[in-house]
Scaffold this motif. Structure first.
Motif, mmCIF file in Angstrom:
data_model
loop_
_atom_site.group_PDB
_atom_site.id
_atom_site.type_symbol
_atom_site.label_atom_id
_atom_site.label_comp_id
_atom_site.label_asym_id
_atom_site.label_seq_id
_atom_site.Cartn_x
_atom_site.Cartn_y
_atom_site.Cartn_z
ATOM 1 N N LYS A 133 0.829 -1.212 0.000
ATOM 2 C CA LYS A 133 0.000 0.000 0.000
ATOM 3 C C LYS A 133 0.862 1.260 0.000
ATOM 4 C CE LYS A 133 -4.526 -1.037 1.723
ATOM 5 N NZ LYS A 133 -5.392 -1.088 2.903
ATOM 6 N N LYS A 134 2.025 1.134 0.684
ATOM 7 C CA LYS A 134 2.931 2.280 0.766
ATOM 8 C C LYS A 134 3.418 2.717 -0.611
ATOM 9 C CE LYS A 134 5.464 0.924 4.403
ATOM 10 N NZ LYS A 134 6.764 0.433 4.799
ATOM 11 N N SER A 135 3.746 1.725 -1.459
ATOM 12 C CA SER A 135 4.388 2.078 -2.726
ATOM 13 C C SER A 135 3.422 2.073 -3.915
ATOM 14 C CB SER A 135 5.545 1.115 -3.006
ATOM 15 O OG SER A 135 5.050 -0.197 -3.080
ATOM 16 N N PHE A 136 2.217 1.604 -3.693
ATOM 17 C CA PHE A 136 1.292 1.456 -4.814
ATOM 18 C C PHE A 136 0.048 2.302 -4.571
ATOM 19 C CE2 PHE A 136 -2.122 -1.136 -6.947
ATOM 20 C CZ PHE A 136 -1.723 -0.869 -8.248
ATOM 21 N N LYS A 137 -0.201 3.228 -5.473
ATOM 22 C CA LYS A 137 -1.328 4.159 -5.268
ATOM 23 C C LYS A 137 -2.598 3.681 -5.970
ATOM 24 C CE LYS A 137 1.484 6.938 -3.112
ATOM 25 N NZ LYS A 137 1.998 5.885 -2.241
ATOM 26 N N SER A 138 -2.567 2.508 -6.506
ATOM 27 C CA SER A 138 -3.667 1.912 -7.281
ATOM 28 C C SER A 138 -4.213 2.817 -8.377
ATOM 29 C CB SER A 138 -4.856 1.449 -6.426
ATOM 30 O OG SER A 138 -4.638 1.550 -5.089
ATOM 31 N N SER A 139 -3.346 3.520 -9.044
ATOM 32 C CA SER A 139 -3.835 4.357 -10.139
ATOM 33 C C SER A 139 -3.846 3.562 -11.436
ATOM 34 C CB SER A 139 -2.959 5.591 -10.302
ATOM 35 O OG SER A 139 -1.734 5.221 -10.888
ATOM 36 N N LYS A 140 -4.674 3.988 -12.348
ATOM 37 C CA LYS A 140 -4.770 3.343 -13.664
ATOM 38 C C LYS A 140 -3.434 3.409 -14.386
ATOM 39 C CE LYS A 140 -8.517 1.932 -16.097
ATOM 40 N NZ LYS A 140 -9.931 2.087 -15.995
ATOM 41 N N ALA A 141 -2.743 4.557 -14.209
ATOM 42 C CA ALA A 141 -1.471 4.753 -14.906
ATOM 43 C C ALA A 141 -0.431 3.729 -14.454
ATOM 44 C CB ALA A 141 -0.960 6.171 -14.659
ATOM 45 N N GLU A 142 -0.396 3.474 -13.143
ATOM 46 C CA GLU A 142 0.560 2.486 -12.615
ATOM 47 C C GLU A 142 0.265 1.101 -13.186
ATOM 48 O OE1 GLU A 142 -0.357 3.530 -8.467
ATOM 49 O OE2 GLU A 142 1.729 3.037 -8.040
ATOM 50 N N LEU A 143 -1.019 0.764 -13.204
ATOM 51 C CA LEU A 143 -1.419 -0.553 -13.702
ATOM 52 C C LEU A 143 -1.092 -0.715 -15.186
ATOM 53 C CD1 LEU A 143 -4.880 -1.356 -12.080
ATOM 54 C CD2 LEU A 143 -2.769 -2.645 -11.862
#
Ligand SMILES: [Zn+2]
Length: 417
Positions: A133-143
């Motif tokens: 959760k710390k490093s992953f913002k669950s954004s579409k761009a990241e995915l």
């Protein structure tokens, strides 16, 4: 579905002469209460260089286990296969390491990427792993970045898996997916979504080999920050537990550590994390058995040490050619290699202690060790003589092989004596 067992050890035996000694180390661990499944692995590259067939590994594994009365499971691993190389391994192997490294970074079709994004979106909110959760913002761009990097490779893994399954039958073999032979490590977040992709390809993956942070050079110790490795490894273990439930993956799915031999600096961390999370591991070692053969021959003196000195001299001449295929997994400082003229005057003790991985010995030379590690081709070019020497000095060589696997690897990893 056949199971690998909680702990398993990948054993490479390039010349097929040390199966007994390797198995002896596994049996001894069992006597000390650590059950390890032995897996004999050999890659297509090693078969081509040495001139052996995948069936030879099967013959060796079957005969050494039979002779020792070993009735527990053992496997023969088609190591680092892909669509082009898998065919000749199908009959004799019951463990397949599907290597998708060369497909990473190739882009899947836009339609497929969209499909994945829709699927992955459902899982992102349910990840309850604090490190992630710390490093992953669950954004579409990241995915999207993850999809563009790994989706094509996962689809290829599916194709390779299907090819094997159609011939071996479902549940009759162990499936590993490897991504270690690349420049960039995969983060636990990436691992989570890679497992999501493998799950939707319906690959019953039982071991997964990511590339970890730090340098995993062949046959020498870990280079990097062991604490950083430990936290990444812990993240991976948590990801695996979560992924098993989310993506209906086999419940015995576990991490596989490639180039795992001699990573003494991180063994205690691996051991501690496995205990903390009650997880298993597959640790793949390969060429160190060949290096132990060289050490054993050096200790035997006479013609045997002359032979390995010649191998060393030749390896200096052919260093570029020998190192090229292993560029990502060796770091040799050429200035720290002893000259051929020097080595020719060495006695058995000096030669063997330069190669043996004992960091407390002032003669230990990791540069020379890595060079010999990749120089097995030179022994293959004089196979008859080499095998004759191995047979003649079998006892000394087998003791080196056993000591290495049992004392320096198994005891350190599983904290036994
Ligand atoms: Zn590997």
């Amino acid at each position: 579905m056949i199971k690998l067992g909680k702990y398993s050890l990948g054993l490479g035996d390039r010349f097929g002469h040390q199966g007994n000694a390797q198995l002896k180390a596994v049996i001894k661990a069992g006597e000390k209460g650590v059950d390890i499944t032995p897996v004999w692995n050999k890659s297509n590259r090693e078969h081509l260089i040495i001139g052996t067939q995948p069936g030879d590994v099967r013959i060796e594994a079957d005969s050494v286990t039979k002779n020792a009365g070993f009735i527990k499971p053992y496997f023969v691993d088609a190591d680092h296969i892909n669509l082009d190389t898998v065919d000749r391994f199908i009959e004799s192997s019951d463990f397949f390491t599907i290597d998708v490294a060369s497909y990473i970074g190739k882009r899947a079709g836009e339609e497929e990427i969209r499909e994945f994004l829709a699927l992955a979106g459902k899982y992102t909110d349910r990840i309850d792993i604090p490190e992630i959760k710390k490093s992953f913002k669950s954004s579409k761009a990241e995915l999207r970045i993850i999809a563009e990097k790994y989706l094509f490779a996962s689809k290829k893994a599916g194709e390779i898996y299907q090819k094997i399954e159609s011939q071996k039958g479902k549940g009759n073999f162990i499936t590993e997916v490897s991504m270690d032979e690349v420049a960039q490590p995969q983060t636990p977040v990436e691992l989570f979504f890679i497992l999501c992709m493998l799950g939707s390809e319906k690959i019953p993956v039982q071991t997964i080999a990511p590339k970890f942070t730090g340098r995993f050079n062949k046959g020498v110790d870990y280079v990097g920050d062991p604490m950083k490795f430990a936290s990444e490894f812990e993240g991976d273990l948590l990801v695996i537990s979560h992924a098993i439930n989310e993506f209906y993956l086999p419940e015995d799915l576990k991490m596989s550590v490639h180039s795992g031999s001699d990573k003494f600096a991180i063994y205690p961390h691996i051991g501690a994390m496995l205990k903390k999370h009650n997880k298993g591991i597959h640790l793949k070692t390969a060429g160190t058995t060949w290096v132990e053969e060289v050490i054993g021959l050096a200790e035997s003196g006479g013609e045997a040490i002359d032979f390995v000195k010649e191998i060393y001299t030749k390896s200096l001449e052919k260093i570029g050619e020998l190192c090229a295929p292993y560029a990502d997994v060796i770091d040799i400082n050429v200035n720290s290699l002893p000259s051929a003229g020097e080595v020719i005057r060495w006695n058995s003790r000096k030669f063997s202690s330069s190669l043996r991985h004992d960091q407390n010995n002032k003669d230990y030379n990791p540069n020379m060790r890595q060079l010999i590690h990749v120089a097995y081709k030179l022994a293959a070019q004089r196979m008859d003589k080499y095998l004759m020497l191995l047979d003649e000095h079998e006892t000394v060589v087998a003791e080196c092989v056993f000591e290495n696997i049992y004392k320096r690897h198994i005891c350190r990893l599983f904290d036994i004596t």
